[in-house]
Write a protein that holds these residues in place. Sequence first.
Motif, PDB file in Angstrom:
ATOM      1  N   HIS A  21       0.821  -1.209   0.000  1.00  0.00           N
ATOM      2  CA  HIS A  21       0.000   0.000   0.000  1.00  0.00           C
ATOM      3  C   HIS A  21       0.860   1.266   0.000  1.00  0.00           C
ATOM      4  O   HIS A  21       0.749   2.121   0.891  1.00  0.00           O
ATOM      5  CB  HIS A  21      -0.931   0.013   1.219  1.00  0.00           C
ATOM      6  CG  HIS A  21      -1.572  -1.304   1.533  1.00  0.00           C
ATOM      7  ND1 HIS A  21      -2.344  -1.978   0.606  1.00  0.00           N
ATOM      8  CD2 HIS A  21      -1.547  -2.074   2.655  1.00  0.00           C
ATOM      9  CE1 HIS A  21      -2.778  -3.109   1.151  1.00  0.00           C
ATOM     10  NE2 HIS A  21      -2.299  -3.183   2.388  1.00  0.00           N
ATOM     11  N   ASP A  72      -0.961   4.602   0.301  1.00  0.00           N
ATOM     12  CA  ASP A  72      -1.463   4.853   1.658  1.00  0.00           C
ATOM     13  C   ASP A  72      -0.337   5.324   2.569  1.00  0.00           C
ATOM     14  O   ASP A  72      -0.552   6.162   3.453  1.00  0.00           O
ATOM     15  CB  ASP A  72      -2.091   3.582   2.241  1.00  0.00           C
ATOM     16  CG  ASP A  72      -3.391   3.206   1.554  1.00  0.00           C
ATOM     17  OD1 ASP A  72      -3.934   4.039   0.801  1.00  0.00           O
ATOM     18  OD2 ASP A  72      -3.850   2.062   1.760  1.00  0.00           O
ATOM     19  N   LEU A  76      -0.273   8.722   4.608  1.00  0.00           N
ATOM     20  CA  LEU A  76      -0.111   8.697   6.059  1.00  0.00           C
ATOM     21  C   LEU A  76       0.971   9.670   6.500  1.00  0.00           C
ATOM     22  O   LEU A  76       0.786  10.450   7.449  1.00  0.00           O
ATOM     23  CB  LEU A  76       0.234   7.289   6.533  1.00  0.00           C
ATOM     24  CG  LEU A  76       0.618   7.170   8.013  1.00  0.00           C
ATOM     25  CD1 LEU A  76      -0.578   7.490   8.898  1.00  0.00           C
ATOM     26  CD2 LEU A  76       1.165   5.791   8.330  1.00  0.00           C
ATOM     27  N   LEU A 129       3.663   6.033  13.946  1.00  0.00           N
ATOM     28  CA  LEU A 129       3.564   4.593  14.121  1.00  0.00           C
ATOM     29  C   LEU A 129       4.762   4.060  14.897  1.00  0.00           C
ATOM     30  O   LEU A 129       5.876   4.578  14.787  1.00  0.00           O
ATOM     31  CB  LEU A 129       3.512   3.893  12.763  1.00  0.00           C
ATOM     32  CG  LEU A 129       2.386   4.265  11.798  1.00  0.00           C
ATOM     33  CD1 LEU A 129       2.498   3.411  10.535  1.00  0.00           C
ATOM     34  CD2 LEU A 129       1.017   4.113  12.438  1.00  0.00           C
ATOM     35  N   GLU A 138       3.611  -1.376  14.407  1.00  0.00           N
ATOM     36  CA  GLU A 138       2.446  -0.888  13.658  1.00  0.00           C
ATOM     37  C   GLU A 138       2.786  -0.701  12.189  1.00  0.00           C
ATOM     38  O   GLU A 138       1.971  -1.013  11.305  1.00  0.00           O
ATOM     39  CB  GLU A 138       1.959   0.426  14.267  1.00  0.00           C
ATOM     40  CG  GLU A 138       1.302   0.255  15.625  1.00  0.00           C
ATOM     41  CD  GLU A 138       1.041   1.578  16.314  1.00  0.00           C
ATOM     42  OE1 GLU A 138       0.140   1.627  17.170  1.00  0.00           O
ATOM     43  OE2 GLU A 138       1.746   2.581  16.010  1.00  0.00           O
ATOM     44  N   ALA A 163       2.864  -4.162  10.584  1.00  0.00           N
ATOM     45  CA  ALA A 163       1.524  -4.726  10.422  1.00  0.00           C
ATOM     46  C   ALA A 163       0.787  -4.108   9.247  1.00  0.00           C
ATOM     47  O   ALA A 163       0.034  -4.799   8.538  1.00  0.00           O
ATOM     48  CB  ALA A 163       0.720  -4.522  11.702  1.00  0.00           C
ATOM     49  N   ARG A 164       1.009  -2.822   8.983  1.00  0.00           N
ATOM     50  CA  ARG A 164       0.254  -2.125   7.939  1.00  0.00           C
ATOM     51  C   ARG A 164       0.938  -2.123   6.581  1.00  0.00           C
ATOM     52  O   ARG A 164       0.268  -2.144   5.545  1.00  0.00           O
ATOM     53  CB  ARG A 164      -0.017  -0.683   8.359  1.00  0.00           C
ATOM     54  CG  ARG A 164      -0.964  -0.552   9.527  1.00  0.00           C
ATOM     55  CD  ARG A 164      -1.280   0.893   9.845  1.00  0.00           C
ATOM     56  NE  ARG A 164      -1.901   1.599   8.726  1.00  0.00           N
ATOM     57  CZ  ARG A 164      -2.354   2.842   8.790  1.00  0.00           C
ATOM     58  NH1 ARG A 164      -2.251   3.530   9.921  1.00  0.00           N
ATOM     59  NH2 ARG A 164      -2.905   3.416   7.739  1.00  0.00           N
ATOM     60  N   PHE A 165       2.277  -2.084   6.568  1.00  0.00           N
ATOM     61  CA  PHE A 165       2.957  -1.807   5.303  1.00  0.00           C
ATOM     62  C   PHE A 165       4.044  -2.805   4.921  1.00  0.00           C
ATOM     63  O   PHE A 165       4.485  -2.810   3.763  1.00  0.00           O
ATOM     64  CB  PHE A 165       3.576  -0.404   5.358  1.00  0.00           C
ATOM     65  CG  PHE A 165       2.564   0.691   5.515  1.00  0.00           C
ATOM     66  CD1 PHE A 165       1.699   1.008   4.484  1.00  0.00           C
ATOM     67  CD2 PHE A 165       2.464   1.392   6.708  1.00  0.00           C
ATOM     68  CE1 PHE A 165       0.754   2.018   4.626  1.00  0.00           C
ATOM     69  CE2 PHE A 165       1.527   2.401   6.873  1.00  0.00           C
ATOM     70  CZ  PHE A 165       0.665   2.714   5.820  1.00  0.00           C
TER      71      PHE A 165
END
Length: 633
Positions: free
Chosen positions: A64, A67, A71, A87, A91, A94-96
């Motif tokens: 992403h 995103d 962010l 972050l 975190e 987990a997201r990227f």
Amino acid sequence: MRSQVRSLFALLAIVAAAGVAGLPGARLTARSLPDRPVRAHAQDLGATAASQIMSASLILKVRHPDDLESLVASTQDPLSPRYHRFLTLDEFVARFAPAASDVAAITRYLRGFGIQVDEVYPNRLLLRVTGTADAFDRAFDLDVHDFVRGSRRYHGPRHTPRIPVLLRDLLVTIVGPGDEPEFHPMHRRAANAALPIRRPFGAMPPAGAIATGVPGDYTVGDAANLYDVNPIYAAHIDGTGQTVGIVTLADFIPADAYTYWNLIGLAVPANRITQIRVDGGAELSADAGSGETSLDVEQAGGLAPGAAIRVYDAPNSAAGFMDAFYRAISDNLADSLSTSWGSAEEFYAEAVVGVDRSGELQAFHQVFLEAGAQGVSLFAASGDNGAYDINDAFDDPVDNVLSVDVPAADPAMTAAGGTTTPVKLSAGPGTPTLVVAHEQVWGWDYIENYLIGIGAFPAGDTSLFPVGGGGGVSVNWARPSYQQFTPGVRRTEPGQAVVYQGETLLQLPAHFKGRNLPDISLNADPFTGYYVYSSTDGGLIDGFGGTSFVAPQLNGISALAAQGTHGRVGFWNPMLYRFQRLYGASPFSPIVDITGGDNWFYTGISGYDAGAGLGVIDAAKLLNAMRLENRFN
């Protein structure tokens, strides 16, 4: 008052960063050329022995990416609920970060060729791998060769990495295998220019003198005087509780930094320096650039005397530089990071070096975005070759071409430019005085013009070209959103090409709306420069300058700001350009405009210019502006 400030922020939100990078840059067009890298004074010794063991770094793609851009922008938008909500590493992963299954798939592919994964970095974006030259050639079609330049023997790929279809959605690029030293430190010494200029330098600073007041003999105390840092110290803010990080490609002697601080009477915590040896660490010698690392630590740690310091040193190679950034940012222990090493962005083009290295630019960018998402402030020296970064005054590799430096040119990096502060110079008794009355863009044409004018140089002499603060327009990165509505930003100039030995290797795009740099500047001219203490360079040395000083100084000031606002600052650029629009030239502005001098092409003008960027900072007013903004969030 509160409603007026909110209204101003609302207006600025229209131009707030909707993404750090915006669109990718112009695609560089090249003529069809023989498959040969431009390696000045290097001899190709042929293919590396098939059994030779070597290492490389595989860079995995973030998930992403759009995103992630958004962010990072939102963390610097005062109207966003994500403003300064950074972050943690967990975190971010987990997201990227790629999934563990993606890492497993790459590992299986490598094992099929006998390549071993030695380490997976904590951000899961870099794999450090080892194998034979033959294994790398079969896995990625690299055609690794040996080269020799002077007494240095090294190896490197002659082909652009071929990423197999199976892994194209997972990998950005492979960096290495190769150990060619290709980055240079951004410092200059006045004495090395061998000019007939009388300099107001002393033999050594007075004992315990935190500031000397003598251009060329400046210390961190003088930098504090020049840029209004002292009111911050008076408020009992010294960087305590913060950590500054240095990314460097030369080892150093930590005792040198303590010697420097002790010499100027600066009290600092004992054992504040932690050294992280990435990929086995860098060389320790004057030729390797150890003085650069010493000055980085001395300057960042001197302006933030209470801060801890983490020094990430890696071998001077493409993989070493990449790994040092990925290690420092994935460690997530430094609140701010600076580097004073770089290379011209044209050296990432296939037509110039024989290998398409544009994937490395994207690899840098995504880890710089990770830093922004985690709240880590980044600073890179913009270079010391004025507007002609690819040129060097002493060993000119190509014909003159406007160019900028990597990693400073990345839109997720704060590029640190250079100025000349007020000074009086002369060519000796009976000669007129050369007066710089006001801080100006650093470019040694002011000295050259003076020497020509008094007959000390022949008319038309260009021996000092292009020494000065780096700046210009990127041809790889589009103009970022934070610069979109900034008067003074430029497009690329027409008629620019990389010409080597009479042959045009690369035509650069004209009128491209590229990322402009630098963003902000401080004193960098060696004639108004600083003392450095480096055992490898002979001890205490004066007349040192370069944008090498600016990046770590901003690093130290960022640590003060983080302590003063009780949290990480994150990516500076949206804040800097927002403050410039908000405050303008008012007495409360944290940015002081630089309207004189030039870097051989870009002249200091009112507002933004590619000589000094937005100008120089007033540190105390910057902290006040940050605190005021934070009150409304």
